[in-house]
Motif scaffolding. Structure first.
Motif, PDB file in Angstrom:
ATOM      1  N   LYS A   1      14.600  47.783   2.125  1.00 52.43           N
ATOM      2  CA  LYS A   1      15.263  48.899   1.446  1.00 52.43           C
ATOM      3  C   LYS A   1      15.047  48.861  -0.058  1.00 52.43           C
ATOM      4  O   LYS A   1      14.974  49.884  -0.717  1.00 52.43           O
ATOM      5  CB  LYS A   1      16.773  48.856   1.731  1.00 52.43           C
ATOM      6  N   ARG A   2      15.005  47.648  -0.634  1.00 50.26           N
ATOM      7  CA  ARG A   2      14.985  47.583  -2.098  1.00 50.26           C
ATOM      8  C   ARG A   2      13.592  47.308  -2.661  1.00 50.26           C
ATOM      9  O   ARG A   2      13.414  47.279  -3.876  1.00 50.26           O
ATOM     10  CB  ARG A   2      15.934  46.495  -2.579  1.00 50.26           C
ATOM     11  N   GLY A   3      12.663  47.034  -1.785  1.00 47.72           N
ATOM     12  CA  GLY A   3      11.295  46.823  -2.263  1.00 47.72           C
ATOM     13  C   GLY A   3      11.102  45.543  -3.066  1.00 47.72           C
ATOM     14  O   GLY A   3      10.161  45.431  -3.845  1.00 47.72           O
ATOM     15  N   LEU A   4      12.013  44.571  -2.895  1.00 45.69           N
ATOM     16  CA  LEU A   4      11.833  43.292  -3.599  1.00 45.69           C
ATOM     17  C   LEU A   4      10.881  42.420  -2.773  1.00 45.69           C
ATOM     18  O   LEU A   4      10.783  42.579  -1.559  1.00 45.69           O
ATOM     19  CB  LEU A   4      13.175  42.577  -3.775  1.00 45.69           C
ATOM     20  N   LEU A   5      10.212  41.504  -3.438  1.00 48.65           N
ATOM     21  CA  LEU A   5       9.237  40.692  -2.711  1.00 48.65           C
ATOM     22  C   LEU A   5       9.841  39.368  -2.261  1.00 48.65           C
ATOM     23  O   LEU A   5      10.575  38.726  -3.014  1.00 48.65           O
ATOM     24  CB  LEU A   5       8.022  40.406  -3.594  1.00 48.65           C
ATOM     25  N   ASN A   6       9.536  38.973  -1.038  1.00 45.02           N
ATOM     26  CA  ASN A   6       9.907  37.649  -0.554  1.00 45.02           C
ATOM     27  C   ASN A   6       8.640  36.800  -0.643  1.00 45.02           C
ATOM     28  O   ASN A   6       7.657  37.075   0.033  1.00 45.02           O
ATOM     29  CB  ASN A   6      10.397  37.751   0.894  1.00 45.02           C
ATOM     30  N   ILE A   7       8.688  35.802  -1.524  1.00 45.86           N
ATOM     31  CA  ILE A   7       7.464  35.033  -1.804  1.00 45.86           C
ATOM     32  C   ILE A   7       7.713  33.579  -1.430  1.00 45.86           C
ATOM     33  O   ILE A   7       8.217  32.794  -2.238  1.00 45.86           O
ATOM     34  CB  ILE A   7       7.101  35.167  -3.307  1.00 45.86           C
ATOM     35  N   PRO A   8       7.403  33.221  -0.180  1.00 45.51           N
ATOM     36  CA  PRO A   8       7.861  31.931   0.323  1.00 45.51           C
ATOM     37  C   PRO A   8       7.183  30.691  -0.255  1.00 45.51           C
ATOM     38  O   PRO A   8       7.835  29.672  -0.418  1.00 45.51           O
ATOM     39  CB  PRO A   8       7.622  32.015   1.830  1.00 45.51           C
ATOM     40  N   THR A   9       5.899  30.757  -0.559  1.00 46.68           N
ATOM     41  CA  THR A   9       5.239  29.505  -0.964  1.00 46.68           C
ATOM     42  C   THR A   9       4.556  29.625  -2.319  1.00 46.68           C
ATOM     43  O   THR A   9       4.336  30.719  -2.831  1.00 46.68           O
ATOM     44  CB  THR A   9       4.136  29.099   0.051  1.00 46.68           C
ATOM     45  N   THR A  10       4.200  28.466  -2.846  1.00 47.94           N
ATOM     46  CA  THR A  10       3.461  28.408  -4.107  1.00 47.94           C
ATOM     47  C   THR A  10       2.138  29.160  -3.987  1.00 47.94           C
ATOM     48  O   THR A  10       1.712  29.844  -4.915  1.00 47.94           O
ATOM     49  CB  THR A  10       3.203  26.934  -4.470  1.00 47.94           C
ATOM     50  N   ALA A  11       1.521  29.031  -2.819  1.00 49.06           N
ATOM     51  CA  ALA A  11       0.237  29.711  -2.600  1.00 49.06           C
ATOM     52  C   ALA A  11       0.397  31.224  -2.725  1.00 49.06           C
ATOM     53  O   ALA A  11      -0.497  31.916  -3.202  1.00 49.06           O
ATOM     54  CB  ALA A  11      -0.307  29.348  -1.222  1.00 49.06           C
ATOM     55  N   ASP A  12       1.570  31.733  -2.310  1.00 53.50           N
ATOM     56  CA  ASP A  12       1.823  33.168  -2.432  1.00 53.50           C
ATOM     57  C   ASP A  12       2.260  33.542  -3.845  1.00 53.50           C
ATOM     58  O   ASP A  12       2.028  34.655  -4.304  1.00 53.50           O
ATOM     59  CB  ASP A  12       2.944  33.595  -1.466  1.00 53.50           C
ATOM     60  N   ALA A  13       2.934  32.602  -4.509  1.00 50.28           N
ATOM     61  CA  ALA A  13       3.568  32.930  -5.796  1.00 50.28           C
ATOM     62  C   ALA A  13       2.595  32.887  -6.974  1.00 50.28           C
ATOM     63  O   ALA A  13       2.588  33.789  -7.817  1.00 50.28           O
ATOM     64  CB  ALA A  13       4.735  31.973  -6.048  1.00 50.28           C
ATOM     65  N   LEU A  14       1.776  31.829  -7.049  1.00 46.87           N
ATOM     66  CA  LEU A  14       0.947  31.652  -8.257  1.00 46.87           C
ATOM     67  C   LEU A  14       0.013  32.831  -8.556  1.00 46.87           C
ATOM     68  O   LEU A  14      -0.163  33.187  -9.725  1.00 46.87           O
ATOM     69  CB  LEU A  14       0.159  30.337  -8.182  1.00 46.87           C
ATOM     70  N   PRO A  15      -0.575  33.463  -7.534  1.00 48.74           N
ATOM     71  CA  PRO A  15      -1.460  34.589  -7.849  1.00 48.74           C
ATOM     72  C   PRO A  15      -0.758  35.708  -8.628  1.00 48.74           C
ATOM     73  O   PRO A  15      -1.414  36.499  -9.298  1.00 48.74           O
ATOM     74  CB  PRO A  15      -1.930  35.068  -6.475  1.00 48.74           C
ATOM     75  N   HIS A  16       0.585  35.762  -8.565  1.00 46.28           N
ATOM     76  CA  HIS A  16       1.284  36.805  -9.329  1.00 46.28           C
ATOM     77  C   HIS A  16       1.141  36.609 -10.837  1.00 46.28           C
ATOM     78  O   HIS A  16       1.426  37.520 -11.610  1.00 46.28           O
ATOM     79  CB  HIS A  16       2.757  36.871  -8.928  1.00 46.28           C
ATOM     80  N   LEU A  17       0.710  35.414 -11.255  1.00 52.49           N
ATOM     81  CA  LEU A  17       0.441  35.217 -12.686  1.00 52.49           C
ATOM     82  C   LEU A  17      -0.707  36.112 -13.144  1.00 52.49           C
ATOM     83  O   LEU A  17      -0.900  36.336 -14.326  1.00 52.49           O
ATOM     84  CB  LEU A  17       0.087  33.751 -12.976  1.00 52.49           C
ATOM     85  N   LYS A  18      -1.477  36.605 -12.176  1.00 50.47           N
ATOM     86  CA  LYS A  18      -2.615  37.463 -12.531  1.00 50.47           C
ATOM     87  C   LYS A  18      -2.287  38.940 -12.378  1.00 50.47           C
ATOM     88  O   LYS A  18      -3.164  39.779 -12.576  1.00 50.47           O
ATOM     89  CB  LYS A  18      -3.802  37.131 -11.619  1.00 50.47           C
ATOM     90  N   ASP A  19      -1.059  39.271 -11.962  1.00 50.45           N
ATOM     91  CA  ASP A  19      -0.693  40.688 -11.814  1.00 50.45           C
ATOM     92  C   ASP A  19      -0.926  41.419 -13.131  1.00 50.45           C
ATOM     93  O   ASP A  19      -0.606  40.899 -14.215  1.00 50.45           O
ATOM     94  CB  ASP A  19       0.802  40.823 -11.440  1.00 50.45           C
ATOM     95  N   ALA A  20      -1.416  42.644 -13.009  1.00 48.04           N
ATOM     96  CA  ALA A  20      -1.759  43.412 -14.221  1.00 48.04           C
ATOM     97  C   ALA A  20      -0.557  43.538 -15.168  1.00 48.04           C
ATOM     98  O   ALA A  20      -0.695  43.386 -16.384  1.00 48.04           O
ATOM     99  CB  ALA A  20      -2.280  44.778 -13.819  1.00 48.04           C
ATOM    100  N   ASN A  21       0.643  43.796 -14.604  1.00 47.49           N
ATOM    101  CA  ASN A  21       1.790  43.999 -15.509  1.00 47.49           C
ATOM    102  C   ASN A  21       2.218  42.692 -16.192  1.00 47.49           C
ATOM    103  O   ASN A  21       2.756  42.713 -17.296  1.00 47.49           O
ATOM    104  CB  ASN A  21       2.964  44.673 -14.775  1.00 47.49           C
ATOM    105  N   VAL A  22       1.935  41.569 -15.538  1.00 45.38           N
ATOM    106  CA  VAL A  22       2.258  40.268 -16.148  1.00 45.38           C
ATOM    107  C   VAL A  22       1.288  39.978 -17.298  1.00 45.38           C
ATOM    108  O   VAL A  22       1.689  39.612 -18.407  1.00 45.38           O
ATOM    109  CB  VAL A  22       2.204  39.140 -15.086  1.00 45.38           C
ATOM    110  N   VAL A  23       0.001  40.192 -17.040  1.00 47.35           N
ATOM    111  CA  VAL A  23      -1.020  39.976 -18.068  1.00 47.35           C
ATOM    112  C   VAL A  23      -0.712  40.853 -19.284  1.00 47.35           C
ATOM    113  O   VAL A  23      -0.734  40.399 -20.431  1.00 47.35           O
ATOM    114  CB  VAL A  23      -2.431  40.302 -17.514  1.00 47.35           C
ATOM    115  N   LYS A  24      -0.385  42.105 -18.989  1.00 48.27           N
ATOM    116  CA  LYS A  24      -0.106  43.071 -20.066  1.00 48.27           C
ATOM    117  C   LYS A  24       1.123  42.641 -20.874  1.00 48.27           C
ATOM    118  O   LYS A  24       1.100  42.646 -22.107  1.00 48.27           O
ATOM    119  CB  LYS A  24       0.135  44.443 -19.414  1.00 48.27           C
TER     120      LYS A  24
END
Ligand code: ADP
Ligand code: MG
Length: 726
Positions: free
Chosen positions: A555-578
């Motif tokens: 319903k809320r569109g939040l992300l469930n990110i269970p492991t480090t393998a799933d989490a670290l790539p978010h450091l490369k998300d465009a909005n994070v880089v920006k």
């Protein structure tokens, strides 16, 4: 020799241990900051002019000129020599989260054969360790390995004493020859600066005339386990991986909650007091100590300080915890999950921002609905958590913390923010475009005349939230016990800066007029818009429940990110880089290098653990189990010879577990041998899914064997022994 001889010897050593000699510690004023080169000491040693420069640098981050640096170096050297130091060291904090030091002598030999001590401003300001072996995530090639350490005048220098001598330690940044940050201190300082710049704009738009420099503050609660060294030394997994890779549940765990806040054992308390004494001498304000939930688990928290200083002090605290443990016959485990099935350890990072003119901007006061500054800053945090939940998840991602997040003891791997009923009520009103009042705190009246009535807090605590408002600060509860607090602080300061920048731009176009009423109206309008877009990050319910997991994601569109393998790539998300680039906290290259370094650490940790699982299963557990099986076989043969009926069920079970374990070991060995991956991402996923799964499979069989094999043959100290014998 039977398997548990070593265990018996360990128990003998522990139970016959001479208690650590106790001596009354000095009073606080005699210990406090004696080994730290504080502003007070500078005031005594420096000219008025130089002292003013240093005071302003330490309090507001202003520049220090070369003449002042020269004067400080001279004063620092005199002070250090008077404390018996003959070496100095720039202390820095590489991206690994560790603390690094390279020592140099004050000594200078002269042609006439004499030796003198020397320490100039330039030696203080800059060091050049050949740090080419520190992971740099591709920023430096080893053929261009020049890296600098540079003095951070805003953090306090101190003396580190060993039994043989003392070293002057100088908190420093660590950068490449090309000026890129190779550490955790540079981005932390930059994030503070970005937050201050953005906060100044917002506060001025909100009508404040006089706004002093803002700084972030941090108070980090540190959880840890103590295990007697006699046991720990018999466990290769504790020594090399910091956690047990095998071990079945003890009959009694933490189900009675009898350890939490229980009376602290004498031996442990003596250890804690020794820690506190060392901390006090270094000017680190140790404030609370108690038993934690799990048996053998404890917590230490200091009084909060400016984030940069708190981060340095937190690193020192972890070092002190580990080193002091050795002196007391313990091993201190900072790992997030040393024992499966027993509560893990976190590091709650309490964080707020403030200054000397507006005070703590996250303090709602008694009437939050009238406190517009608070509402703006709290709103900015809500927006930050919503937009950058994945970043917050990524900065707390580690192989160790993966065991905690998502399990029902620690905050979930979904980032939401808890406000408490009163503040949530106010923001719900704002979402409706109004702001009439707020719930009162209420008085605690027990109807017992002898108990003095007191004002209650406006909201309860919520232990299931990863990110909770706790009255005058946010508490990032999902941080791992072994992690540096710098990463989370950088993320929080930067997302706050980003949100405050957004708010400032919105206020500029929304506030219509100069009157207080116009400002108030404009602020409410902007916050209403903010809540409409980001209010779904606010959650006050049970973060552990299955319903929340469903609601958050669906319903809320939040992300469930269970492991480090799933989490670290978010450091490369465009909005994070920006965001990091726009706020000037990390360039895209610096951010990318962090991903590389953290990914490598994760992969290496899993590699070490998986190799240990193989070697312990093969060389420690298999021999013990087969010996016992052969005993059983002998017993069965003799019984049959005697015509006695003998049930082979246990032997069969053991054989089947041994076979299962060795099959799983073979699969794990094959998986470990795989070495070609398309990307770091793919390699991490392989670690998280394949390797970790196989490690658990081996463990399942081994733990079952622990429950079957004769105790006097079991080669590893058990959970029961490690958790309960002190
Ligand atoms: P609890 O376990 O109840 O959360 P503790 O006393 O163990 O509380 O730890 C709370 C931590 O929060 C301490 O380090 C404390 O100094 C810190 N703290 C208190 N107020 C602030 C604040 N305004 N900003 C940052 N940290 C704070
Ligand atoms: Mg807390």
């Amino acid at each position: 020799m039977s398997g548990n001889d070593s265990r018996e010897q360990a128990i003998f050593q522990i139970t016959n241990r001479e208690p650590t000699p106790v001596r009354k510690r000095k009073s606080l004023d005699k210990m406090w900051a004696t080994d730290a080169f504080t502003l007070n000491k500078m005031e005594e040693a420096l000219s008025k002019k130089a002292f003013k420069v240093m005071k302003s640098a330490m309090e507001s981050g202003t520049a220090v000129d070369n003449d002042t640096a020269e004067a400080v170096a001279a004063a620092m050297k005199e002070w250090a020599l008077s404390k018996g130091a003959d070496f100095f060291s720039h202390i820095f904090y590489p991206m690994t989260g560790a603390t690094a030091e390279k020592h140099d002598g004050f000594i200078l030999s002269e042609a006439n054969g004499k030796a003198i001590t020397d320490f100039t401003g330039s030696l203080l300001i800059k060091g050049e360790p050949d740090g080419s072996s520190f992971p740099n995530g591709g920023i430096r090639q080893t053929n261009a390995a020049r890296g600098y350490t540079a003095w951070d005048p805003t953090s306090t220098a101190y003396i580190l004493e060993t039994r043989n001598g003392s070293t002057l330690c100088i908190p420093s940044i660590f950068i490449s020859w090309t000026g890129e940050a190779l550490d955790k201190k540079v981005p932390l300082l930059r994030s503070n600066k970005a937050m201050n710049t953005a906060a100044q704009k917002v506060l001025k738009l909100a009508g404040e005339k006089n706004v002093a420099t803002l700084n972030s503050s941090c108070g980090a609660e540190q959880e840890y386990f103590l295990v007697d060294a006699n046991f720990a030394n018999l466990r290769p997994d504790l020594l090399l991986a910091g956690r047990t890779l095998f071990g079945s549940d003890p009959a009694k765990g933490q189900e009675f909650d009898d350890h939490y806040f229980g009376a602290i054992q004498e031996r442990v308390q003596v250890y804690m007091q020794a820690i506190e004494e060392k901390m006090y001498r270094l000017g680190i304000p140790a404030k609370t100590r108690h038993n934690e939930v799990a048996p053998g688990q404890f917590e230490l928290a200091p009084y909060y300080e400016a984030a940069n200083i708190a981060a340095d002090h937190q690193q020192m605290t972890m070092t002190i915890l580990k080193n002091t443990a050795k002196e007391h016959g313990f091993v201190c485990l900072l790992h997030e999950k040393p024992f499966a099935g027993i509560n893990g350890s976190g590091k709650h990072v309490n964080w707020s921002v403030g200054n000397s003119t507006q005070g703590n901007l996250l303090d709602p006061g008694s009437k939050p609905n009238e406190n517009l500054n608070f509402l703006l800053f709290c709103g900015a945090v809500i927006r930050g958590v919503h937009l950058h939940g994945p970043l917050l998840r990524a900065v707390i991602a580690s192989a160790g913390n993966d065991h905690r997040l998502g399990a029902n003891e620690a905050p979930p791997a979904i980032l939401s923010v808890y406000l408490g009923s009163q503040i949530e009520g106010v923001f719900n009103q704002i979402a409706e475009g109004k702001l009439d009042g707020c719930d009162e705190c209420g008085i605690m009246d027990l109807g017992l005349d002898q108990i003095i009535k007191f004002t209650k807090d406006a909201g309860d605590r919520n232990r299931t939230s990863p990110f909770a408002f706790t009255g005058n600060r946010f508490e990032f509860r999902a941080v791992g016990s072994e992690q540096s607090v710098a990463g989370p602080l950088i993320a929080m300061n930067t997302m706050l800066a980003d949100s405050l920048n957004w708010i400032a731009a919105e206020l500029e176009s929304t506030i219509d007029g100069k009157s207080n009423a116009a400002i108030r109206e404009g602020i409410i309008k902007v916050l209403k818009k903010l809540m409409k877009e980001h209010g779904q990050a606010v959650f006050g319910g049970d973060g552990y429940s299955a319903e929340w997991h469903k609601e958050a994601v669906e319903k809320r569109g939040l992300l469930n990110i269970p492991t480090t393998a799933d989490a670290l790539p978010h450091l490369k998300d465009a909005n994070v880089v920006k965001m990091f680039e726009e706020t000037g906290v990390l360039s895209p290259v610096e951010l990318e290098s962090r991903f590389e370094v953290y990914a490598e650490i994760y992969i290496n940790k899993i590699a070490v653990e998986s190799k240990l699982v193989v070697s312990m299963a093969k060389a420690t557990i298999y021999p013990a189990a087969t010996r016992y099986l052969s005993d059983l076989a002998l017993a069965a043969a003799s019984a049959t010879e005697m015509g006695v009926d003998f049930d082979n069920a246990t032997a069969k079970n053991i054989a089947s577990n041994i076979n299962g374990m060795m099959k799983a070991v073979a699969k794990l060995e094959k998986a470990i041998a795989k070495d070609s991956f398309k990307s770091e991402e793919e390699h991490m996923q392989f670690c998280a899914n394949d390797i970790r799964g196989l490690m658990d499979e081996v463990r399942g069989y081994a733990d079952a064997l622990e429950g079957e094999v004769a105790d006097d043959m079991w080669p590893l100290p058990t959970y029961q022994e490690m958790l309960f014998i002190k």
